[in-house]
Structures are given as C-alpha cells and as structure tokens.
Enzyme design. Structure first.
Site, mmCIF file in Angstrom:
data_model
loop_
_atom_site.group_PDB
_atom_site.id
_atom_site.type_symbol
_atom_site.label_atom_id
_atom_site.label_comp_id
_atom_site.label_asym_id
_atom_site.label_seq_id
_atom_site.Cartn_x
_atom_site.Cartn_y
_atom_site.Cartn_z
ATOM 1 N N TYR A 1 4.576 -4.049 17.169
ATOM 2 C CA TYR A 1 5.588 -4.013 18.228
ATOM 3 C C TYR A 1 6.396 -5.297 18.239
ATOM 4 O O TYR A 1 6.037 -6.296 17.623
ATOM 5 C CB TYR A 1 4.929 -3.776 19.587
ATOM 6 C CG TYR A 1 4.272 -4.995 20.210
ATOM 7 C CD1 TYR A 1 4.892 -5.677 21.252
ATOM 8 C CD2 TYR A 1 3.031 -5.457 19.762
ATOM 9 C CE1 TYR A 1 4.294 -6.781 21.831
ATOM 10 C CE2 TYR A 1 2.424 -6.552 20.336
ATOM 11 C CZ TYR A 1 3.061 -7.218 21.380
ATOM 12 O OH TYR A 1 2.474 -8.313 21.946
ATOM 13 N N ARG B 1 10.769 -10.240 11.760
ATOM 14 C CA ARG B 1 9.315 -10.260 11.951
ATOM 15 C C ARG B 1 8.747 -8.843 11.976
ATOM 16 O O ARG B 1 7.637 -8.607 11.485
ATOM 17 C CB ARG B 1 8.944 -11.005 13.233
ATOM 18 C CG ARG B 1 7.431 -11.172 13.390
ATOM 19 C CD ARG B 1 7.067 -12.062 14.552
ATOM 20 N NE ARG B 1 7.521 -11.514 15.830
ATOM 21 C CZ ARG B 1 7.385 -12.151 16.992
ATOM 22 N NH1 ARG B 1 6.814 -13.336 17.036
ATOM 23 N NH2 ARG B 1 7.819 -11.601 18.114
ATOM 24 N N ARG C 1 -7.376 13.438 13.286
ATOM 25 C CA ARG C 1 -7.895 12.080 13.345
ATOM 26 C C ARG C 1 -8.737 11.793 12.107
ATOM 27 O O ARG C 1 -9.610 12.579 11.747
ATOM 28 C CB ARG C 1 -8.754 11.896 14.601
ATOM 29 C CG ARG C 1 -9.316 10.480 14.766
ATOM 30 C CD ARG C 1 -10.282 10.425 15.948
ATOM 31 N NE ARG C 1 -10.762 9.065 16.193
ATOM 32 C CZ ARG C 1 -11.749 8.469 15.518
ATOM 33 N NH1 ARG C 1 -12.373 9.134 14.538
ATOM 34 N NH2 ARG C 1 -12.118 7.240 15.807
ATOM 35 N N LYS D 1 2.037 -8.702 14.290
ATOM 36 C CA LYS D 1 2.193 -8.402 15.721
ATOM 37 C C LYS D 1 1.792 -6.948 16.000
ATOM 38 O O LYS D 1 2.634 -6.067 16.170
ATOM 39 C CB LYS D 1 3.626 -8.680 16.173
ATOM 40 C CG LYS D 1 3.776 -8.785 17.694
ATOM 41 C CD LYS D 1 5.158 -9.292 18.049
ATOM 42 C CE LYS D 1 5.388 -9.322 19.554
ATOM 43 N NZ LYS D 1 4.567 -10.339 20.239
ATOM 44 N N GLU E 1 -3.830 -20.029 20.462
ATOM 45 C CA GLU E 1 -2.595 -19.734 21.181
ATOM 46 C C GLU E 1 -2.935 -19.146 22.537
ATOM 47 O O GLU E 1 -4.102 -18.918 22.865
ATOM 48 C CB GLU E 1 -1.729 -18.758 20.377
ATOM 49 C CG GLU E 1 -2.429 -17.455 20.042
ATOM 50 C CD GLU E 1 -1.662 -16.629 19.013
ATOM 51 O OE1 GLU E 1 -0.462 -16.864 18.816
ATOM 52 O OE2 GLU E 1 -2.284 -15.733 18.410
ATOM 53 N N LEU F 1 0.340 -16.037 15.995
ATOM 54 C CA LEU F 1 1.587 -15.306 15.810
ATOM 55 C C LEU F 1 2.702 -16.280 15.454
ATOM 56 O O LEU F 1 2.796 -17.364 16.026
ATOM 57 C CB LEU F 1 1.949 -14.552 17.090
ATOM 58 C CG LEU F 1 3.193 -13.677 16.997
ATOM 59 C CD1 LEU F 1 2.962 -12.490 16.073
ATOM 60 C CD2 LEU F 1 3.614 -13.197 18.378
#
Length: 286
Positions: free
Chosen positions: A33, A52, A101, A150, A182, A206
């Site tokens: 995301y 990114r 799945r 991310k 972080e 990140l």
C-alpha cells in the site's frame, strides 16, 4: 456524504464496493500500500510514492495494476469527486484472487486487485498535535524482516499504537537488538547539539518518502546528519526528537518512556523542518 472509491477499474459509492473473499490481500496480507497526502487539493510527493509502490511490487514479484500515469489520474479523480482539500489518498494493491485459498501464489495471469479511497482531514497541515508534540513509548520490534517493503501486514504496528494509547501516550518506537528501528507508522530521529541522528536505510526500516525529503531539506540548511544505529537511552538524553511520515509530515516528540526532552515542547529544529517541508511540498504538489 458517501465517498466515491475506486475498485478494480470502477468508481463506486463506498457502500457498493466489494472485493472477493478469496483475495490474497484479505486471506494472506499479500498486498502492498501507499498513502499520499493532499494539501490544497493537490497531491504531495506523488512521484516518490509511485516509485516506492513499484519497488514494493517488484520485491514481492507482484504485477503492476496500471501505469503510473493512470494511477495519477485515479488519485486526482478521487480527490475531485470527494472534494478533498486536505486529506489522504490510500492505495492498496493485492496479488488478486484465483477463486480459492492456497499458500502457493495463483497463476501468473491472475490480475492484481487495486483499491483506492480518500480520507477527508481538514486541518491536516495545521495539526494541533504537532504544536503539542508526541509522547512515545518503546516496545520490542517483532515484525518480519522485510520492513522496507510497504506491505499491509500492520497488525503489530496497530498493537503498538494501542499499547501507547493505553498508557496515555501517542505512539511507540520499536526496538530490536537494543536499537531503535522506527515508529509504528513513521521514521524516528533525535537531535543532540544540533546533530540530527536517524537509523540508516536497510531492510529493517521503511524507506520513507517524507524521510528522504526532510533529510534533503536538513542538508540544504547545513544541518549535520548522522545515519547510524541509536538507543532509546540516547534519544532520551537528546535536546529534541521527531518523526516523519506522509500523513503527519514532521511530528515533534516531547517525551520518550516518561522522560521529558528539552523543555517538554516541540524543539526548534523539528518545528523549522516541518515549516520548510510543508512550504516546499505544497509548492511542488501536483
């Protein structure tokens, strides 16, 4: 007002939007995301977020859902349709669904899923929280090892936010092998004797878009920067501290694990970096 959202090629009222229960983003957190801020109806640092996003997709061997140009058009359209002056555009891309799945990836011709929505945040730039400063706790970092990607695997950061909230604080800094990695949704810094200290880029953190911009601004202001590992104790003895993120820009930190930094108010370097970042980013917004 019902928001208009974007799901796999369609602009829809949010209450009519749907995605397969077999989508791997839902079943496996197999998704990435980005969050892009909107100020004055324009997108902040869109290019950096797009670059990114592609990196995250490439690292996970996930197909791009559309071109960067198409992505920009979708962002702009949602900002327009939802009348966003200050707020956020949230984007998620998943590996899609092949109708069942399985731990194994679906076939290569399975199309990725793409979802975007906006959040209206009046006063985002003129944040009362930034004027007050954040109180931070430290927690153990037990996330997976590829934090440079991310992904939507945000359960532990969410738990960290709640740990902080339960003790009357605003956020948590995560610590691994004795060193700060972080924040739960931001990059971490402290300032001592005019020197800005932050952890260097690696797979452990990140690669923040706002981080990159703020460090450039600091260099241009001839501030000294040290990218190195640091401990909570070092940060507690600092003159000031702050975090950076796309949704909070530069957020001053005034307390870490109960220890007050400086005068207990946002420090001058953090305040100045926030001012310059907001000014420059709004001028460059698209």
């Amino acid at each position: 007002m019902t928001r208009t959202v974007y799901v796999n090629g369609e602009y829809l009222p949010e209450n009519e939007a749907s995605i397969s229960i077999f989508d791997r983003g839902f079943l496996m957190a197999d998704a990435v995301y980005e969050v892009t801020s909107v100020l004055g109806g324009k997108l902040i640092d869109f290019e950096g977020h797009a670059v990114r996003l592609k990196r995250s997709l490439d690292e996970l061997d996930m197909a791009e859902p559309c071109t960067k140009e198409a992505l920009l058009e979708i962002h702009r359209k949602l900002v327009e349709l939802n009348e966003i002056d200050e707020g956020l555009v949230y984007l998620q891309v998943t590996r899609g669904s092949d109708g069942d799945r399985d731990f194994a990836f679906p076939s290569e011709d399975t199309p990725p899923s793409i979802v975007l929505f906006t959040q209206n945040k009046p006063g985002l730039a003129d944040s009362p929280a930034a004027k007050k400063g954040a109180k931070i706790i430290s927690i153990e970092d037990i996330r997976w090892g590829r934090r440079d990607i991310k992904t939507v695997q945000l359960l532990y950061p969410s738990m960290g936010k709640m740990m902080a909230k339960k003790v009357g604080c605003d956020d948590a800094w995560m610590v691994e092998d004795g060193y700060v990695t972080e924040g739960t949704s931001n990059n971490a810094y402290f300032v001592k004797d005019g020197v800005i200290v932050t952890r260097p880029l690696s797979t452990e953190i990140l690669h923040g878009i706002t981080r990159k911009a703020v460090l450039r601004i600091a260099e241009e202001a001839q501030l000294k920067i040290e990218e190195r590992l640091f401990t909570i104790e070092e940060a507690q003895s600092a003159d000031e501290a702050f975090t950076t993120s796309a949704s909070a820009f530069v957020m001053p930190v005034v307390e870490i694990d109960g220890v007050t930094l400086g005068e207990g108010v946002p420090g001058p370097i953090a305040k100045r970096l926030r001012e310059i970042y907001l000014d420059e980013s709004q001028k460059a917004a698209i």
